[in-house]
Design a protein around this motif. Structure first.
Motif, PDB file in Angstrom:
ATOM      1  N   ARG A 177       6.311   3.986 -11.079  1.00 59.27           N
ATOM      2  CA  ARG A 177       7.390   4.937 -11.021  1.00 59.27           C
ATOM      3  C   ARG A 177       8.534   4.210 -10.953  1.00 59.27           C
ATOM      4  O   ARG A 177       9.587   4.979 -11.739  1.00 59.27           O
ATOM      5  CB  ARG A 177       7.237   5.596  -9.491  1.00 59.27           C
ATOM      6  CG  ARG A 177       6.115   6.494  -9.259  1.00 59.27           C
ATOM      7  CD  ARG A 177       6.338   7.696 -10.166  1.00 59.27           C
ATOM      8  NE  ARG A 177       7.274   8.750  -9.509  1.00 59.27           N
ATOM      9  CZ  ARG A 177       7.743   9.709  -9.948  1.00 59.27           C
ATOM     10  NH1 ARG A 177       7.368  10.189 -10.847  1.00 59.27           N
ATOM     11  NH2 ARG A 177       9.039  10.087  -9.182  1.00 59.27           N
ATOM     12  N   GLN A 178       8.880   3.110 -10.646  1.00 59.58           N
ATOM     13  CA  GLN A 178       9.953   2.422 -10.812  1.00 59.58           C
ATOM     14  C   GLN A 178      10.592   2.307 -12.223  1.00 59.58           C
ATOM     15  O   GLN A 178      11.577   2.542 -12.621  1.00 59.58           O
ATOM     16  CB  GLN A 178      10.103   0.968 -10.094  1.00 59.58           C
ATOM     17  CG  GLN A 178      11.375  -0.050 -10.212  1.00 59.58           C
ATOM     18  CD  GLN A 178      10.872  -1.288  -9.787  1.00 59.58           C
ATOM     19  OE1 GLN A 178       9.811  -1.739  -9.758  1.00 59.58           O
ATOM     20  NE2 GLN A 178      12.095  -2.132  -9.795  1.00 59.58           N
ATOM     21  N   LEU A 233      12.140   2.412  -5.002  1.00 60.44           N
ATOM     22  CA  LEU A 233      11.316   2.430  -6.325  1.00 60.44           C
ATOM     23  C   LEU A 233      10.529   1.221  -6.615  1.00 60.44           C
ATOM     24  O   LEU A 233      10.967   0.121  -6.787  1.00 60.44           O
ATOM     25  CB  LEU A 233      12.120   2.842  -7.390  1.00 60.44           C
ATOM     26  CG  LEU A 233      13.236   3.914  -7.462  1.00 60.44           C
ATOM     27  CD1 LEU A 233      13.980   4.204  -8.621  1.00 60.44           C
ATOM     28  CD2 LEU A 233      12.422   5.150  -6.931  1.00 60.44           C
TER      29      LEU A 233
END
Length: 97
Positions: free
Chosen positions: A81-82, A77
């Motif tokens: 998005r992480q 990730l």
């Protein structure tokens, strides 16, 4: 290039994976392909179906799992998005800015 991982953190991550749990590990990371990204979170599990179900819940494809012969397969990730996934998972401790 990965750095900033303590041996104890890596050991705990591997132990969780070995026991069939979803495991998170964030570390510093630099890669010219991802400018502006300085960390990666590896989310692993030795049960690939369980890991794929976890990923699907977050819009990740099964094909994106980094399959490792040593058993420590995981999603990587990075970027927005992480952060988004870590917030959803309640893992604010792994968001480093």
């Amino acid at each position: 290039m990965a750095f900033g991982i303590k041996k104890a953190e890596l050991k705990v991550w591997k132990e969780k994976i070995d026991s069939g749990k979803i495991a998170f590990l964030t570390h510093y990371w630099l890669d010219d392909r991802f400018p502006g990204c300085t960390t990666v979170t590896k989310v692993g599990c030795n049960d690939l179906e369980q890991l794929a179900r976890w990923g699907s819940k977050h819009g990740l494809k099964k094909e994106w799992i980094h399959i490792r012969p040593d058993g420590y397969s995981h999603y990587d990730l990075i970027g927005s998005r992480q952060k988004e996934i870590l917030i959803k998972e309640g893992r604010l401790d792994l968001i480093w800015e």
